[in-house]
Design an enzyme around this catalytic site. Structure first.
Site, PDB file in Angstrom:
ATOM      1  N   ARG A 239     -15.029 -44.203  40.423  1.00  0.00           N
ATOM      2  CA  ARG A 239     -13.868 -43.749  39.661  1.00  0.00           C
ATOM      3  C   ARG A 239     -14.355 -43.030  38.407  1.00  0.00           C
ATOM      4  NH1 ARG A 239     -10.949 -43.899  43.372  1.00  0.00           N
ATOM      5  NH2 ARG A 239      -9.064 -45.129  43.682  1.00  0.00           N
ATOM      6  N   ASP A 263     -17.569 -36.762  42.446  1.00  0.00           N
ATOM      7  CA  ASP A 263     -16.407 -36.610  43.333  1.00  0.00           C
ATOM      8  C   ASP A 263     -15.139 -37.133  42.674  1.00  0.00           C
ATOM      9  OD1 ASP A 263     -15.151 -36.025  45.909  1.00  0.00           O
ATOM     10  OD2 ASP A 263     -14.985 -38.195  46.160  1.00  0.00           O
ATOM     11  N   GLU A 268      -7.861 -36.921  36.504  1.00  0.00           N
ATOM     12  CA  GLU A 268      -7.683 -35.964  37.617  1.00  0.00           C
ATOM     13  C   GLU A 268      -6.233 -35.489  37.668  1.00  0.00           C
ATOM     14  OE1 GLU A 268      -8.953 -37.811  41.270  1.00  0.00           O
ATOM     15  OE2 GLU A 268     -10.927 -38.290  40.470  1.00  0.00           O
ATOM     16  N   HIS A 286     -12.492 -35.041  44.679  1.00  0.00           N
ATOM     17  CA  HIS A 286     -12.088 -36.374  45.162  1.00  0.00           C
ATOM     18  C   HIS A 286     -11.848 -36.359  46.677  1.00  0.00           C
ATOM     19  CE1 HIS A 286      -9.975 -40.324  43.767  1.00  0.00           C
ATOM     20  NE2 HIS A 286     -10.516 -40.475  44.965  1.00  0.00           N
TER      21      HIS A 286
HETATM   22  C1  DGY Z   1      -9.512 -44.636  47.288  1.00  0.00           C
HETATM   23  O1  DGY Z   1      -9.193 -45.006  48.423  1.00  0.00           O
HETATM   24  O2  DGY Z   1      -9.549 -45.393  46.324  1.00  0.00           O
HETATM   25  C2  DGY Z   1      -9.801 -43.174  47.128  1.00  0.00           C
HETATM   26  O3  DGY Z   1     -10.547 -42.936  46.000  1.00  0.00           O
HETATM   27  C3  DGY Z   1      -8.501 -42.387  47.094  1.00  0.00           C
HETATM   28  O4  DGY Z   1      -7.840 -42.692  45.940  1.00  0.00           O
END
Ligand code: DGY
Length: 320
Positions: A239, A263, A268, A286
């Site tokens: 994250r 990523d 975001e 992402h």
């Molecule tokens: C997740 O599944 O947490 C991905 O990062 C999509 O938000």
């Protein structure tokens, strides 16, 4: 009689079919934002709510105001930092996520980030697209090999372990830190570090594969970057909140960090502007879990969790 499910975001047709086979599904109109008012009027009357990690923020106030027909929320993600689980529990609303099924897809992108950063993919693509490539020379775009290097994995959950599996195939030496040391069958010979500081000191490559929690938020900052070997390469598949952007950008600009593969980002889709102009940043929007296989499996596990909930049965993807 099928239970009614309201979905707040757009989904691939294949996933819609999976949901529609088990529920009466209503989809939010485009531009929908989950908030009191007209949006809540649309949700009213539904029993189940499917939300997204990136478009919906279910904080205490929002959960307190949710229409009282809602009995369960599923998030179409493994990450659940966008949902105040305690508030959901307090309102007697069950919460489900999509663990495991996207670990392979995310681990593949984890390797892509390490490779993209180490092998200077941003500069390579820019050079070709600029039309200024003059052909191969031994001095052009020399990067760093993954082979024989230490890969430090910060967060050895399911995604971290899938990354370790793949990185072993690249002859990397796997080190990790985690809230708890893994049992030997999951550790697979990886070296455990009881503190992040000790992991950082050996990590020629570092990949962040943890969720955003109060403990991990801001973990990669000027102080911790200073503990990495000079010229380390970092990647983030977890994250954005785990990174302090100003500090990473300044370490990338000075060369203290040789390159980064990212990523996920703070705030975001409005990413920290410093990243876009640095040639040593390899960035993806992402897409960690963005394979059709993962999307369908995520749909199936949502159905599994919500169906088990409807029948009063336990299910491992229930998180509150
Ligand atoms: C997740 O599944 O947490 C991905 O990062 C999509 O938000």
């Amino acid at each position: 009689m099928k239970q009614s499910l309201f979905v707040t975001f757009d989904l691939p047709t294949e996933v819609r079919r999976i949901l529609e086979a088990s529920f009466n599904v209503s989809y939010a109109p485009s531009g929908f934002r989950l908030q009191p008012g007209v949006a809540f009027d649309l949700v009213q009357g539904h029993l189940l709510l499917l939300v997204s990690a990136t478009q919906d923020r279910l904080d205490a106030a929002l959960i307190a105001g949710l229409p009282d027909t809602i009995r369960a929320i599923a998030t179409y993600s493994v990450g659940h930092d966008h949902i105040d689980l305690q508030s959901a529990r307090a309102r007697g609303i069950a919460v489900f996520s999509t663990p495991d099924v996207l670990s392979t897809a995310c681990a593949e992108v984890g390797m892509l980030l390490l490779l993209g950063a180490a092998r200077r993919v941003t500069e390579s693509v820019d050079l070709l697209r600029s039309g200024n490539w003059n052909g191969w020379t031994p001095t052009q775009l020399n990067g760093t090999s993954l082979s024989g290097k230490v890969l430090g994995i910060f967060g050895m959950g399911r995604i971290g372990r899938e990354i370790a599996k793949r990185a072993r195939g690249f002859d990397m030496n796997i080190h990790y830190t985690n809230r708890l040391r893994l049992p030997p069958d999951q550790e697979q010979g990886a070296t455990y570090h009881g503190s992040p500081e000790s992991l950082l000191a050996v990590s020629q490559f570092l990949i962040l594969a943890c969720p955003a929690t109060p403990e991990t938020t801001g973990f990669l900052n000027a102080r911790t970057i200073g503990m990495l070997p000079k010229g380390a390469i970092v990647a983030n598949i977890g994250r954005g909140a785990v990174v302090v952007d100003e500090d990473l950008v300044s370490a990338l600009a000075s060369g203290r960090i040789a390159a980064a593969g990212l990523d996920v980002f703070n705030n975001e889709p409005n990413i920290f502007p410093g990243y876009s102009t640095l040639p040593n940043v390899f960035m993806l929007p992402h897409i960690g879990s963005s394979t059709l296989e993962a999307r369908q499996a995520m749909g199936a596990i949502v159905v599994h969790g919500l169906t088990a909930f409807g029948m009063g049965q336990p299910t491992p993807n229930r998180i509150a």
